[in-house]
Design a protein around this motif. Structure first.
Motif, PDB file in Angstrom:
ATOM      1  N   UNK A  33       7.428  38.523 -75.073  1.00  0.00           N
ATOM      2  CA  UNK A  33       6.013  38.598 -74.691  1.00  0.00           C
ATOM      3  C   UNK A  33       5.676  40.051 -74.374  1.00  0.00           C
ATOM      4  N   UNK A  34       5.711  40.876 -75.399  1.00  0.00           N
ATOM      5  CA  UNK A  34       5.532  42.314 -75.213  1.00  0.00           C
ATOM      6  C   UNK A  34       5.041  42.940 -76.519  1.00  0.00           C
ATOM      7  N   UNK A  35       4.301  44.049 -76.443  1.00  0.00           N
ATOM      8  CA  UNK A  35       3.920  44.765 -75.217  1.00  0.00           C
ATOM      9  C   UNK A  35       2.836  44.083 -74.391  1.00  0.00           C
ATOM     10  N   UNK A  36       2.171  43.063 -74.955  1.00  0.00           N
ATOM     11  CA  UNK A  36       1.183  42.309 -74.172  1.00  0.00           C
ATOM     12  C   UNK A  36       1.594  40.848 -74.122  1.00  0.00           C
ATOM     13  N   UNK A  37       1.018  40.125 -73.167  1.00  0.00           N
ATOM     14  CA  UNK A  37       1.344  38.717 -72.994  1.00  0.00           C
ATOM     15  C   UNK A  37       0.203  37.813 -73.416  1.00  0.00           C
ATOM     16  N   UNK A  38      -0.526  37.282 -72.430  1.00  0.00           N
ATOM     17  CA  UNK A  38      -1.632  36.370 -72.715  1.00  0.00           C
ATOM     18  C   UNK A  38      -2.966  37.108 -72.739  1.00  0.00           C
ATOM     19  N   UNK A  39      -3.857  36.670 -73.614  1.00  0.00           N
ATOM     20  CA  UNK A  39      -5.230  37.156 -73.560  1.00  0.00           C
ATOM     21  C   UNK A  39      -5.903  36.572 -72.314  1.00  0.00           C
ATOM     22  N   UNK A  40      -7.004  37.175 -71.905  1.00  0.00           N
ATOM     23  CA  UNK A  40      -7.736  36.677 -70.731  1.00  0.00           C
ATOM     24  C   UNK A  40      -8.189  35.240 -70.941  1.00  0.00           C
ATOM     25  N   UNK A  41      -8.591  34.907 -72.165  1.00  0.00           N
ATOM     26  CA  UNK A  41      -9.067  33.552 -72.456  1.00  0.00           C
ATOM     27  C   UNK A  41      -7.918  32.541 -72.355  1.00  0.00           C
ATOM     28  N   UNK A  42      -6.788  32.881 -72.965  1.00  0.00           N
ATOM     29  CA  UNK A  42      -5.636  31.979 -72.887  1.00  0.00           C
ATOM     30  C   UNK A  42      -5.174  31.807 -71.449  1.00  0.00           C
ATOM     31  N   UNK A  43      -5.114  32.912 -70.710  1.00  0.00           N
ATOM     32  CA  UNK A  43      -4.689  32.858 -69.314  1.00  0.00           C
ATOM     33  C   UNK A  43      -5.638  32.006 -68.480  1.00  0.00           C
ATOM     34  N   UNK A  44      -6.924  32.130 -68.729  1.00  0.00           N
ATOM     35  CA  UNK A  44      -7.919  31.346 -67.980  1.00  0.00           C
ATOM     36  C   UNK A  44      -7.693  29.854 -68.180  1.00  0.00           C
ATOM     37  N   UNK A  45      -7.481  29.463 -69.434  1.00  0.00           N
ATOM     38  CA  UNK A  45      -7.263  28.042 -69.736  1.00  0.00           C
ATOM     39  C   UNK A  45      -5.954  27.539 -69.129  1.00  0.00           C
ATOM     40  N   UNK A  46      -4.889  28.331 -69.252  1.00  0.00           N
ATOM     41  CA  UNK A  46      -3.598  27.915 -68.718  1.00  0.00           C
ATOM     42  C   UNK A  46      -3.619  27.832 -67.190  1.00  0.00           C
ATOM     43  N   UNK A  47      -4.299  28.777 -66.560  1.00  0.00           N
ATOM     44  CA  UNK A  47      -4.403  28.752 -65.104  1.00  0.00           C
ATOM     45  C   UNK A  47      -5.152  27.521 -64.620  1.00  0.00           C
ATOM     46  N   UNK A  48      -6.230  27.212 -65.285  1.00  0.00           N
ATOM     47  CA  UNK A  48      -7.028  26.046 -64.896  1.00  0.00           C
ATOM     48  C   UNK A  48      -6.188  24.776 -64.982  1.00  0.00           C
ATOM     49  N   UNK A  49      -5.453  24.620 -66.069  1.00  0.00           N
ATOM     50  CA  UNK A  49      -4.615  23.427 -66.224  1.00  0.00           C
ATOM     51  C   UNK A  49      -3.456  23.423 -65.242  1.00  0.00           C
ATOM     52  N   UNK A  50      -2.841  24.601 -65.038  1.00  0.00           N
ATOM     53  CA  UNK A  50      -1.700  24.677 -64.125  1.00  0.00           C
ATOM     54  C   UNK A  50      -2.092  24.267 -62.715  1.00  0.00           C
ATOM     55  N   UNK A  51      -3.253  24.694 -62.275  1.00  0.00           N
ATOM     56  CA  UNK A  51      -3.681  24.440 -60.901  1.00  0.00           C
ATOM     57  C   UNK A  51      -4.349  23.080 -60.721  1.00  0.00           C
ATOM     58  N   UNK A  52      -4.616  22.384 -61.818  1.00  0.00           N
ATOM     59  CA  UNK A  52      -5.280  21.088 -61.713  1.00  0.00           C
ATOM     60  C   UNK A  52      -4.502  19.930 -62.341  1.00  0.00           C
ATOM     61  N   UNK A  53      -3.724  20.247 -63.401  1.00  0.00           N
ATOM     62  CA  UNK A  53      -2.948  19.194 -64.080  1.00  0.00           C
ATOM     63  C   UNK A  53      -1.769  19.866 -64.784  1.00  0.00           C
ATOM     64  N   UNK A  54      -0.796  20.274 -63.980  1.00  0.00           N
ATOM     65  CA  UNK A  54       0.324  21.044 -64.540  1.00  0.00           C
ATOM     66  C   UNK A  54       1.104  20.263 -65.598  1.00  0.00           C
ATOM     67  N   UNK A  55       1.329  18.967 -65.443  1.00  0.00           N
ATOM     68  CA  UNK A  55       2.005  18.233 -66.517  1.00  0.00           C
ATOM     69  C   UNK A  55       1.260  18.311 -67.851  1.00  0.00           C
ATOM     70  N   UNK A  56      -0.080  18.274 -67.805  1.00  0.00           N
ATOM     71  CA  UNK A  56      -0.859  18.402 -69.043  1.00  0.00           C
ATOM     72  C   UNK A  56      -0.638  19.788 -69.664  1.00  0.00           C
ATOM     73  N   UNK A  57      -0.625  20.820 -68.814  1.00  0.00           N
ATOM     74  CA  UNK A  57      -0.372  22.168 -69.304  1.00  0.00           C
ATOM     75  C   UNK A  57       0.987  22.250 -69.971  1.00  0.00           C
TER      76      UNK A  57
END
Length: 259
Positions: free
Chosen positions: A125-149
């Motif tokens: 995951x280099x030199x960059x990792x997640x885009x802001x859009x991907x990170x936003x979606x993953x964060x939302x799922x992680x904090x609300x439905x981690x199994x779904x993520x």
């Protein structure tokens, strides 16, 4: 054998240490949000060929302690350095997958590759990792439905067919992490970059990357190959983000040839 290594007061990391009498040592750093168990199909083969294989669960993941803080590339690299020092490792090969590859890169630049003879980056995951859009979606799922993520990660991780049983195993591995550490790494992959680290790597480097990777595009492997001196890129034609399983025989063969 498995044991815990203290990396700072109150934080102990789990280390799986297979074949301590091996003639060559390989240290494996897993990807997000997994654990050292992801390398099962390397650990099945390489120790029997005479290699000492050390799998490290980062803080917050697998069997390691799960503090609320410390999820930066610098701190995660510092953790690796503490383990290297405690185990008195030298002349070892460092293998990092995905975010583990990014941690390995920071270790190489931050500590001038201390103790490392060769570096292997697998779908890093280099030199960059997640885009802001991907990170936003993953964060939302992680904090609300981690199994779904985690199910979504499992579904997009591989190019080759995986059985439902394998999917269940992989899914459960990801849920061994803490929710807060899982979220913290998403932010890390969104915010931290590694461009400045790459020119500092001076050890022979093998870059393995699946051409069908939907997590970290193959173009990033090509960029790593351009910016890391003394590197070689080997495309994996039948892999997505998990060549350590999808083309495990080829990975194992390449590791033995390179190391």
């Amino acid at each position: 054998m498995g044991y815990f290594v203290p990396v700072e007061p109150g934080v102990n990391l789990f280390v799986e240490d297979i074949n301590q009498e091996g003639s060559k040592t390989i240290v494996f750093i897993h990807g997000w949000p997994l654990s050292h168990k992801q390398f099962e199909y390397q650990f099945n083969i390489l120790p029997a060929l005479g290699y000492r294989c050390i799998g490290i669960d980062w803080r917050g993941f697998g069997k390691s302690d799960k503090p609320i803080s410390g999820y930066t590339y610098n701190r995660l690299a510092d953790d690796i350095r503490m383990i290297v020092s405690t185990l008195q490792l030298d002349n070892f090969s460092l293998v990092g997958h995905s975010t583990g590859g990014a941690i390995a890169i920071r270790y190489m630049s931050r500590y001038s590759g201390y103790g490392v003879s060769k570096l292997v980056l697998i779908d890093a995951a280099a030199p960059t990792g997640f885009t802001k859009e991907t990170a936003k979606d993953l964060l939302k799922e992680t904090l609300n439905d981690r199994p779904k993520m985690m199910q979504g990660i499992t579904d997009t991780f591989f190019f080759q067919y995986i059985t439902s049983s394998f999917s269940d195993w992989f899914f459960q591995m990801g849920l061994e992490a803490a929710g807060w550490s899982t979220a913290a790494i998403i932010k890390l992959l969104r915010d931290e970059k590694l461009d400045a680290d790459l020119p500092k790597i001076d050890k022979p480097t093998l870059i393995i990357h699946g051409i069908h990777d939907k997590v970290i595009p193959f173009a990033q492997a090509q960029e790593l190959d351009q910016k890391i001196r003394n590197s070689q890129l080997v495309p994996f034609q039948y892999s997505g983000h998990g060549p350590f399983w999808e083309e495990r025989d080829k990975v194992n063969q390449l590791l033995t040839q390179f190391i």
